[in-house]
Design a protein around this motif. Structure first.
Motif, short mmCIF file in Angstrom:
data_model
loop_
_atom_site.label_atom_id
_atom_site.label_comp_id
_atom_site.label_asym_id
_atom_site.label_seq_id
_atom_site.Cartn_x
_atom_site.Cartn_y
_atom_site.Cartn_z
N MET A 207 35.54 32.53 29.18
CA MET A 207 34.58 32.47 30.27
C MET A 207 34.94 31.36 31.25
SD MET A 207 30.44 32.05 30.04
CE MET A 207 30.40 33.31 28.77
N HIS A 208 35.41 30.22 30.74
CA HIS A 208 35.81 29.13 31.62
C HIS A 208 36.96 29.54 32.51
CE1 HIS A 208 34.00 25.96 28.64
NE2 HIS A 208 33.09 26.57 29.37
N VAL A 209 37.94 30.23 31.93
CA VAL A 209 39.09 30.70 32.71
C VAL A 209 38.65 31.67 33.80
CG1 VAL A 209 41.21 32.08 32.61
CG2 VAL A 209 40.77 30.34 30.87
N ASP A 210 37.84 32.65 33.41
CA ASP A 210 37.43 33.67 34.37
C ASP A 210 36.49 33.13 35.43
OD1 ASP A 210 38.98 35.63 33.14
OD2 ASP A 210 37.38 36.18 31.75
N LEU A 211 35.68 32.16 35.08
CA LEU A 211 34.80 31.53 36.06
C LEU A 211 35.62 30.75 37.08
CD1 LEU A 211 31.92 30.95 36.97
CD2 LEU A 211 31.88 29.00 35.40
N ALA A 212 36.66 30.06 36.61
CA ALA A 212 37.52 29.32 37.53
C ALA A 212 38.24 30.26 38.49
CB ALA A 212 38.54 28.48 36.75
N LYS A 213 38.68 31.40 37.99
CA LYS A 213 39.41 32.35 38.85
C LYS A 213 38.48 33.02 39.86
CE LYS A 213 43.27 33.38 35.78
NZ LYS A 213 44.14 34.41 35.21
N ALA A 214 37.27 33.35 39.43
CA ALA A 214 36.34 34.02 40.34
C ALA A 214 35.73 33.04 41.34
CB ALA A 214 35.24 34.70 39.53
N GLY A 215 35.45 31.82 40.88
CA GLY A 215 34.79 30.84 41.73
C GLY A 215 33.28 30.85 41.50
N LEU A 216 32.67 29.68 41.61
CA LEU A 216 31.24 29.56 41.33
C LEU A 216 30.39 30.37 42.30
CD1 LEU A 216 30.96 25.74 40.49
CD2 LEU A 216 30.74 27.67 38.91
N TRP A 217 30.74 30.34 43.59
CA TRP A 217 29.95 31.07 44.59
C TRP A 217 29.96 32.56 44.30
CZ3 TRP A 217 31.35 34.86 48.13
CH2 TRP A 217 30.36 35.20 49.06
N ARG A 218 31.15 33.11 44.00
CA ARG A 218 31.24 34.55 43.72
C ARG A 218 30.49 34.90 42.44
NH1 ARG A 218 34.21 38.21 45.99
NH2 ARG A 218 35.44 36.61 47.05
N ALA A 219 30.58 34.03 41.45
CA ALA A 219 29.90 34.29 40.18
C ALA A 219 28.38 34.33 40.38
CB ALA A 219 30.27 33.22 39.16
N LEU A 220 27.83 33.36 41.09
CA LEU A 220 26.39 33.32 41.30
C LEU A 220 25.91 34.50 42.14
CD1 LEU A 220 25.94 29.49 41.95
CD2 LEU A 220 25.21 30.78 39.93
N LYS A 221 26.65 34.81 43.20
CA LYS A 221 26.28 35.94 44.05
C LYS A 221 26.35 37.25 43.27
CE LYS A 221 25.49 37.90 48.11
NZ LYS A 221 24.21 37.71 48.85
N ASN A 222 27.36 37.37 42.42
CA ASN A 222 27.50 38.59 41.63
C ASN A 222 26.36 38.75 40.64
OD1 ASN A 222 29.47 40.86 40.67
ND2 ASN A 222 28.88 39.77 38.82
N HIS A 223 25.96 37.66 39.99
CA HIS A 223 24.83 37.73 39.05
C HIS A 223 23.56 38.19 39.75
CE1 HIS A 223 26.44 36.49 35.25
NE2 HIS A 223 26.95 35.38 35.73
N ARG A 224 23.38 37.73 40.97
CA ARG A 224 22.19 38.14 41.72
C ARG A 224 22.23 39.64 42.01
NH1 ARG A 224 20.44 35.88 47.73
NH2 ARG A 224 18.50 37.07 47.90
#
Length: 306
Positions: A207-224
């Motif tokens: 999860m740490h690896v994939d979060l770094a690759k996606a980026g925090l902004w993209r991850a939060l927007k995607n969860h929404r």
């Protein structure tokens, strides 16, 4: 006067030391973040087992795909990861299935090795489904059996509705998002409870690896986006055999929710894996394989008779 200056000097020195430590910690964090982003898309263990990978330009997206070493007759299996994770979490399941099937594991645009620039928009569930359909055509495939995990099931439900000709069968493992707990806080609580059950084989490092690759902004927007997407609205329009699989200890996709989804599917069936948790594909890949083999065999036989 000198006695009064000493505490002031000590406080100034402590402040400078604290700022220095903070700067060093920030620099270390940035370095670690960058190191995670450089992680190879296929794990060394999977690579040694024969899992290969390749990049393709699919329309406006550069997508990465893992593929098992042995070709096999019949319909291919396509494994679709949950978001914000990547296909790395599906590698061991792909290898477990590879003795009998050709298995492909793409990274959806914006995640894993299918990176997008930070300025690129976050794709909706429907747009991710359209990207998968273009990917299928680009790989000269007409139909497949699709296996999704968690939010990957949401993408596959959209694919089955928008491009039904591409779908011969579906396996939804731990589908989300439970309408009885459609909030970020409740989903985070359920995820934490599940992680406690999976401590013996945690996917946190992935999860740490994939979060770094996606980026925090993209991850939060995607969860929404995922929280607002309602998979239950699409299921009545899916007319292919669909297996819903969950672990008996799955805290993210509880039995009541999965049973509700099964009742909405015209050709749905529900299977519970005793002792399983939410991340079945990663924690229990061989049990996952054994559980779905009869379903896959039936779909392959139906395809041959058509």
């Amino acid at each position: 006067m000198r006695r009064k200056e000493q505490p002031t000097r000590w406080k100034s020195g402590a402040l400078l030391a604290g700022l220095g430590l903070g700067a060093a910690a920030a620099w270390w964090g940035v370095q670690q973040w960058q190191r995670l982003k450089q992680t190879p898309p296929v794990s060394p263990r999977s690579h040694h087992a024969g899992l290969a990978g390749y990049f393709q330009q699919i329309g406006e997206w550069r997508m990465f795909t893992r593929v098992t070493p042995h070709d096999a007759p019949g319909l291919p299996l396509v494994l679709v990861h949950e978001l914000v994770m990547s296909g790395r979490a599906m590698e061991e399941l792909a290898l477990a299935l590879s003795n009998n099937y050709r298995v492909l594991v793409p990274d959806l645009p914006g995640f894993g090795a299918s990176v997008l620039p930070p300025s690129a928009p976050v794709l909706s569930v429907e747009e991710q489904a359209d990207a998968l359909w273009q990917w299928l055509q680009h790989n000269q495939l007409t139909r497949a059996i699709w296996i999704g995990s968690a939010s990957g099931c949401q993408v596959l439900a959209a694919l089955a509705v928008r491009h039904p000709e591409a779908v011969a069968g579906l396996v939804f493992q731990g589908p989300t998002v439970d309408r009885h707990a459609r909030s970020l806080l409740r989903q985070a609580w359920r995820g934490w409870r599940n992680s406690r059950l999976e401590r013996h084989r945690s996917s946190t490092s992935l999860m740490h690896v994939d979060l770094a690759k996606a980026g925090l902004w993209r991850a939060l927007k995607n969860h929404r986006l995922l929280l607002h997407d309602r998979i239950e609205h699409r299921l009545p329009y899916i007319n292919v055999p669909t297996l819903l699989l969950r672990g008996s200890r799955d805290t993210v996709s509880p039995a009541r929710w999965v049973e509700e989804l099964g009742a909405l599917l015209p050709r749905g069936e529900v299977l519970t894996l005793r002792g399983g948790t939410h991340t079945l594909h990663y924690v229990y890949p061989w049990s996952f394989r054994h559980a779905i083999r009869p379903f896959l065999t039936r779909i392959q036989q139906e395809e041959q008779h058509e």
